[in-house]
Design a protein around this motif. Structure first.
Motif, PDB file in Angstrom:
ATOM      1  N   UNK A  73       0.810  -1.213   0.000  1.00  0.00           N
ATOM      2  CA  UNK A  73       0.000   0.000   0.000  1.00  0.00           C
ATOM      3  C   UNK A  73       0.846   1.267   0.000  1.00  0.00           C
ATOM      4  N   UNK A  74       2.026   1.234   0.604  1.00  0.00           N
ATOM      5  CA  UNK A  74       2.855   2.439   0.682  1.00  0.00           C
ATOM      6  C   UNK A  74       3.808   2.571  -0.515  1.00  0.00           C
ATOM      7  N   UNK A  75       3.638   1.728  -1.501  1.00  0.00           N
ATOM      8  CA  UNK A  75       4.515   1.788  -2.680  1.00  0.00           C
ATOM      9  C   UNK A  75       4.170   3.016  -3.525  1.00  0.00           C
ATOM     10  N   UNK A  76       5.182   3.556  -4.192  1.00  0.00           N
ATOM     11  CA  UNK A  76       5.004   4.732  -5.042  1.00  0.00           C
ATOM     12  C   UNK A  76       3.946   4.511  -6.120  1.00  0.00           C
ATOM     13  N   UNK A  77       3.813   3.287  -6.545  1.00  0.00           N
ATOM     14  CA  UNK A  77       2.833   2.971  -7.592  1.00  0.00           C
ATOM     15  C   UNK A  77       1.435   3.450  -7.196  1.00  0.00           C
ATOM     16  N   UNK A  78       1.070   3.282  -5.920  1.00  0.00           N
ATOM     17  CA  UNK A  78      -0.266   3.655  -5.469  1.00  0.00           C
ATOM     18  C   UNK A  78      -0.410   5.162  -5.244  1.00  0.00           C
ATOM     19  N   UNK A  79       0.709   5.876  -5.063  1.00  0.00           N
ATOM     20  CA  UNK A  79       0.644   7.300  -4.762  1.00  0.00           C
ATOM     21  C   UNK A  79       0.530   8.170  -6.006  1.00  0.00           C
ATOM     22  N   UNK A  80       0.820   7.613  -7.150  1.00  0.00           N
ATOM     23  CA  UNK A  80       0.781   8.367  -8.405  1.00  0.00           C
ATOM     24  C   UNK A  80      -0.595   8.248  -9.064  1.00  0.00           C
ATOM     25  N   UNK A  81      -0.951   9.283  -9.816  1.00  0.00           N
ATOM     26  CA  UNK A  81      -2.182   9.234 -10.601  1.00  0.00           C
ATOM     27  C   UNK A  81      -1.994   8.284 -11.790  1.00  0.00           C
ATOM     28  N   UNK A  82      -3.078   7.667 -12.210  1.00  0.00           N
ATOM     29  CA  UNK A  82      -3.020   6.727 -13.318  1.00  0.00           C
ATOM     30  C   UNK A  82      -3.615   7.377 -14.576  1.00  0.00           C
ATOM     31  N   UNK A  83      -3.092   7.041 -15.753  1.00  0.00           N
ATOM     32  CA  UNK A  83      -2.005   6.104 -15.982  1.00  0.00           C
ATOM     33  C   UNK A  83      -0.657   6.757 -15.699  1.00  0.00           C
ATOM     34  N   UNK A  84       0.313   5.948 -15.301  1.00  0.00           N
ATOM     35  CA  UNK A  84       1.659   6.439 -15.097  1.00  0.00           C
ATOM     36  C   UNK A  84       2.339   6.648 -16.448  1.00  0.00           C
ATOM     37  N   UNK A  85       3.096   7.748 -16.574  1.00  0.00           N
ATOM     38  CA  UNK A  85       3.882   8.032 -17.786  1.00  0.00           C
ATOM     39  C   UNK A  85       5.333   7.661 -17.510  1.00  0.00           C
ATOM     40  N   UNK A  86       5.854   6.698 -18.245  1.00  0.00           N
ATOM     41  CA  UNK A  86       7.174   6.150 -17.986  1.00  0.00           C
ATOM     42  C   UNK A  86       8.080   6.385 -19.197  1.00  0.00           C
ATOM     43  N   UNK A  87       9.258   6.897 -18.977  1.00  0.00           N
ATOM     44  CA  UNK A  87      10.219   7.086 -20.056  1.00  0.00           C
ATOM     45  C   UNK A  87      10.884   5.770 -20.422  1.00  0.00           C
ATOM     46  N   UNK A  88      10.751   5.359 -21.692  1.00  0.00           N
ATOM     47  CA  UNK A  88      11.307   4.091 -22.150  1.00  0.00           C
ATOM     48  C   UNK A  88      12.822   4.200 -22.334  1.00  0.00           C
ATOM     49  N   UNK A  89      13.582   3.495 -21.504  1.00  0.00           N
ATOM     50  CA  UNK A  89      15.049   3.553 -21.509  1.00  0.00           C
ATOM     51  C   UNK A  89      15.548   4.986 -21.306  1.00  0.00           C
ATOM     52  N   UNK A  90      14.784   5.747 -20.512  1.00  0.00           N
ATOM     53  CA  UNK A  90      15.176   7.130 -20.211  1.00  0.00           C
ATOM     54  C   UNK A  90      14.444   8.110 -21.106  1.00  0.00           C
ATOM     55  N   UNK A  91      15.244   8.858 -21.914  1.00  0.00           N
ATOM     56  CA  UNK A  91      14.688   9.893 -22.796  1.00  0.00           C
ATOM     57  C   UNK A  91      15.353   9.746 -24.171  1.00  0.00           C
ATOM     58  N   UNK A  92      15.059   8.632 -24.889  1.00  0.00           N
ATOM     59  CA  UNK A  92      15.874   8.240 -26.047  1.00  0.00           C
ATOM     60  C   UNK A  92      15.709   9.116 -27.294  1.00  0.00           C
ATOM     61  N   UNK A  93      14.791  10.104 -27.271  1.00  0.00           N
ATOM     62  CA  UNK A  93      14.694  11.026 -28.404  1.00  0.00           C
ATOM     63  C   UNK A  93      15.693  12.185 -28.249  1.00  0.00           C
ATOM     64  N   UNK A  94      16.202  12.353 -27.028  1.00  0.00           N
ATOM     65  CA  UNK A  94      17.112  13.470 -26.753  1.00  0.00           C
ATOM     66  C   UNK A  94      18.511  12.966 -26.376  1.00  0.00           C
ATOM     67  N   UNK A  95      18.563  11.918 -25.571  1.00  0.00           N
ATOM     68  CA  UNK A  95      19.843  11.344 -25.141  1.00  0.00           C
ATOM     69  C   UNK A  95      19.866   9.857 -25.525  1.00  0.00           C
ATOM     70  N   UNK A  96      21.056   9.319 -25.695  1.00  0.00           N
ATOM     71  CA  UNK A  96      21.141   7.908 -26.003  1.00  0.00           C
ATOM     72  C   UNK A  96      20.389   7.098 -24.935  1.00  0.00           C
ATOM     73  N   UNK A  97      19.802   5.992 -25.377  1.00  0.00           N
ATOM     74  CA  UNK A  97      19.013   5.143 -24.474  1.00  0.00           C
ATOM     75  C   UNK A  97      19.888   4.588 -23.341  1.00  0.00           C
ATOM     76  N   UNK A  98      19.218   4.421 -22.175  1.00  0.00           N
ATOM     77  CA  UNK A  98      19.854   3.822 -20.998  1.00  0.00           C
ATOM     78  C   UNK A  98      21.116   4.570 -20.541  1.00  0.00           C
ATOM     79  N   UNK A  99      21.067   5.910 -20.591  1.00  0.00           N
ATOM     80  CA  UNK A  99      22.213   6.705 -20.125  1.00  0.00           C
ATOM     81  C   UNK A  99      21.798   7.564 -18.934  1.00  0.00           C
ATOM     82  N   UNK A 100      22.793   7.938 -18.114  1.00  0.00           N
ATOM     83  CA  UNK A 100      22.519   8.762 -16.936  1.00  0.00           C
ATOM     84  C   UNK A 100      21.911  10.103 -17.332  1.00  0.00           C
ATOM     85  N   UNK A 101      22.434  10.709 -18.413  1.00  0.00           N
ATOM     86  CA  UNK A 101      21.872  11.990 -18.863  1.00  0.00           C
ATOM     87  C   UNK A 101      20.405  11.844 -19.218  1.00  0.00           C
ATOM     88  N   UNK A 102      20.065  10.751 -19.879  1.00  0.00           N
ATOM     89  CA  UNK A 102      18.670  10.529 -20.269  1.00  0.00           C
ATOM     90  C   UNK A 102      17.761  10.399 -19.073  1.00  0.00           C
TER      91      UNK A 102
END
Length: 454
Positions: free
Chosen positions: A354-383
């Motif tokens: 019940x105390x997980x972040x999943x329940x505290x956020x409004x739905x649907x959750x917006x999740x960045x796929x492998x970060x922000x791959x349209x701006x930075x390379x996928x799976x990078x700290x900058x992304x």
């Protein structure tokens, strides 16, 4: 149809199944019974196996019972215990206390070329345990007395004792209307019926009984009460067994109500060419028919698939009951399964705290796929860090591999060449080796063309 001699006692007859019996109350056909419980999931003839069928739409189950040396009715299929327990003993020569202390059903068993892992060993239950548990359930209990052939050829003491014990225990739980009693050995069925006339009884037939080179039907049944004159009139072993099956002789002699055959017997000209209607006419009474064993645990996938046509043929013939190792598949075949797909997984789904972040956020959750791959390379700290300032983004997804030196490296493909230009396999390399490879500033994602990054 052969013209058989009129050699049976005049008062012999098939007994109708009572109207209030579960065989008549369950009106759909075929009735589907678990063979020795649920042997693909739990060891055969175990308490857990029978109880697991309550979560299906199975109509009941078949079980096997021996009489122990101290007159207890214990569940097991073979006289010798080695295959299922790993201990070489003869079951009916043991007391139940000895069985409990010396025998455990193995956790892993092999049937044919198939290996089944049941998770743990289990004890051999008593018939009393099962009848007590299922006394109030809407399940047909199909009791088979063992061994298949008379002990001691025949040992009438054992036969009479197991028949009386089964008759008494069914009476104890008032289960005459929810159970049936049968055996491959006609003598045992007769003994049970004599002890408890309210029992609904029947017998099995199997292909081996119709091999005159290996099965001496006169040896076993020429002295069966009421069959003596028939055995003299029909001296040929094969014809004697054909007579017993086609005329319903045995059922008539102990007022039986049903028979169950190996699936290879139906439409087998060596046994009978009679339809079910013709058999009923020959028996001079409606009789319930069943077949075993469907989808056996020892069969290959190809053999089980080939059995589909055989099942269709049995239904066309008019079989009332099918006894199956794989109850789930048979229920699906007849559109009676509770679940559309096979119930082949164990365990249960988890619960998000019940105390997980999943329940505290409004739905649907917006999740960045492998970060922000349209701006930075996928799976990078900058992304990943670029998403922190975006209030509409709830989080990000990333991919990890375990490297050769047990480090968790963030990357999507095992082959690094597409994103770095280096010919390197990520889980065959150390993290130090991987960290020297730089993700390219321009990456070609096929249809979208190359992307340039900051």
């Amino acid at each position: 149809q052969a013209q058989w001699p009129d050699c049976l006692p005049k008062d012999s007859r098939v007994q109708a199944i009572p109207a209030d019996h579960i065989l008549n109350k369950k009106t759909h056909r075929p009735l589907i019974l678990g063979h020795r419980g649920n042997p693909g999931i739990y060891q055969e003839n175990t308490y857990d196996g029978f109880v697991s069928l309550l979560d299906t739409n199975a109509d009941g189950f078949e079980l096997d019972v021996f009489l122990t040396k101290d007159d207890q009715l214990v569940l097991f299929h073979e006289p010798n215990t080695e295959h299922l327990t790993g201990t070489d003993r003869t079951l009916y020569n043991m007391t139940y206390a000895e069985i409990l202390s010396e025998l455990n059903l193995k956790a892993v068993m092999k049937y044919g070329e198939n290996t089944y892992d049941f998770g743990k060993t289990r004890k051999l239950p008593l018939l009393d345990d099962i009848l007590k548990r299922f006394a109030d359930e809407d399940m047909l209990i199909f009791i088979e007395m063992k061994p298949d052939t008379p002990v001691g050829l025949p040992d009438m003491n054992y036969i009479n004792k197991i028949g009386a014990a089964v008759g008494n225990i069914v009476r104890k739980y008032n289960l005459e209307h929810k159970s049936v009693v049968n055996s491959f050995d006609f003598w045992k069925v007769r003994a049970a019926k004599m002890n408890n006339p309210k029992l609904v009884v029947g017998n099995y037939f199997y292909p081996g009984q119709y091999d005159p080179l290996t099965y001496d039907s006169h040896r076993w049944y020429a002295s069966f009460p009421g069959l003596e004159a028939c055995a003299k009139a029909i001296p040929d072993n094969l014809q004697f067994m054909q007579f017993i099956y086609q005329s319903g002789a045995i059922l008539k002699l102990y007022n039986g109500s049903f028979y169950t055959v190996n699936s290879k017997i139906i439409n087998n000209p060596k046994v009978s060419n009679l339809t079910k209607t013709q058999l009923s006419q020959s028996f001079r009474g409606q009789v319930s028919s069943g077949a075993y064993t469907i989808y056996r645990v020892a069969q290959s996938v190809e053999q089980i698939d080939a059995q589909e046509k055989e099942i269709d043929g049995m239904m066309d013939w008019g079989v009332d009951r099918l006894i199956a190792d794989d109850v789930y598949r048979l229920l699906r075949k007849f559109n009676r399964a509770r679940n559309k797909f096979p119930d082949c997984a164990t365990g249960s789904t988890g619960t998000i705290p019940e105390d997980h972040l999943f329940h505290k956020k409004n739905k649907p959750l917006i999740i960045g796929h492998r970060g922000n791959p349209m701006v930075y390379q996928e799976n990078t700290m900058d992304g990943f860090e670029s998403l922190i300032q975006k209030k509409y983004v709830d989080g990000f997804e990333l991919d990890v591999f375990l490297t050769k030196d047990k480090k968790l490296a963030v990357f999507h493909d095992a082959d690094l060449e597409h994103l770095t230009g280096e010919k390197m396999n990520i889980y065959e390399s150390t993290y130090e080796e991987i960290s020297k490879a730089m993700v390219k500033k321009e990456i070609d994602y096929s249809h979208g063309g190359p992307l340039g990054f900051q």
